[in-house]
Write a protein that holds these residues in place. Structure first.
Motif, PDB file in Angstrom:
ATOM      1  N   LEU A  53      16.314 -35.754  14.692  1.00 33.71           N
ATOM      2  CA  LEU A  53      15.828 -34.379  14.568  1.00 33.71           C
ATOM      3  C   LEU A  53      15.892 -33.931  13.109  1.00 33.71           C
ATOM      4  N   SER A 100      10.792 -26.250  21.601  1.00 36.89           N
ATOM      5  CA  SER A 100      10.283 -27.116  20.540  1.00 36.89           C
ATOM      6  C   SER A 100      11.326 -27.307  19.443  1.00 36.89           C
ATOM      7  N   ASN A 101      10.976 -28.168  18.499  1.00 36.96           N
ATOM      8  CA  ASN A 101      11.796 -28.357  17.304  1.00 36.96           C
ATOM      9  C   ASN A 101      11.288 -27.524  16.134  1.00 36.96           C
ATOM     10  N   ASN A 147      12.663 -21.998  16.635  1.00 33.39           N
ATOM     11  CA  ASN A 147      13.411 -22.270  17.870  1.00 33.39           C
ATOM     12  C   ASN A 147      14.763 -22.910  17.583  1.00 33.39           C
ATOM     13  N   ARG A 166      15.641 -27.795  24.855  1.00 34.31           N
ATOM     14  CA  ARG A 166      14.670 -28.874  25.002  1.00 34.31           C
ATOM     15  C   ARG A 166      14.359 -29.104  26.477  1.00 34.31           C
ATOM     16  N   SER A 167      15.401 -29.001  27.302  1.00 35.71           N
ATOM     17  CA  SER A 167      15.232 -29.257  28.740  1.00 35.71           C
ATOM     18  C   SER A 167      14.333 -28.221  29.399  1.00 35.71           C
ATOM     19  N   ASP A 222      23.270 -26.122  28.039  1.00 36.65           N
ATOM     20  CA  ASP A 222      21.825 -25.951  28.194  1.00 36.65           C
ATOM     21  C   ASP A 222      21.445 -24.600  28.799  1.00 36.65           C
ATOM     22  N   HIS A 237      18.940 -25.251  19.926  1.00 30.40           N
ATOM     23  CA  HIS A 237      17.608 -24.825  20.368  1.00 30.40           C
ATOM     24  C   HIS A 237      17.731 -23.507  21.133  1.00 30.40           C
TER      25      HIS A 237
END
Ligand SMILES: [Zn+2]
Length: 116
Positions: free
Chosen positions: A16, A63-64, A68, A58-59, A82, A54
């Motif tokens: 990343l 986005s990266n 975000n 992500r789950s 998460d 994030h």
């Protein structure tokens, strides 16, 4: 959710940072004043490397994009896991006494300046 800004031996985190590149990583660090956006901890005060968190996990399709991604300390990052941002804000308030809202954090994350 968690991606180290600094040295880290996990390949996923490494990729990343590489994917973001030095310029975007630096822009995120500058926007966040090198401190956890949730509790204000720094590497010096927490004694640990800061991570990239994030806002939309992500789950959940997050986005990266730098808008975000925020700087987070290890303890906030592991406490959140998460969780959706609004749920994390409620948990952080209830268990840690932190006062941020999901709206404030997202507004902050949008105020990023990337050098040309
Ligand atoms: Zn924190």
């Amino acid at each position: 959710v968690c991606n180290s800004i600094a040295y880290n031996n996990r390949p996923a985190r490494e990729s990343l940072r590489k994917q973001l590149g030095r310029k975007l990583s630096a822009a995120i660090a500058e926007r966040d004043s090198d401190a956890c956006v949730y509790c204000g901890a720094t590497e010096a005060s927490s004694g640990a490397h800061l991570h990239l968190d994030h806002l939309t996990p992500r789950s959940a399709g997050g986005s990266n994009e730098p808008t975000n991604l925020v700087t987070a300390c290890r303890s906030c990052n592991s406490a959140r896991q998460d969780m959706p941002l609004a749920a994390w804000a409620r948990k952080a308030h209830a268990t840690l006494g932190l006062e941020f809202t999901a709206r404030e954090i997202r507004a902050h994350a949008r105020r990023i300046t990337v050098a040309a």
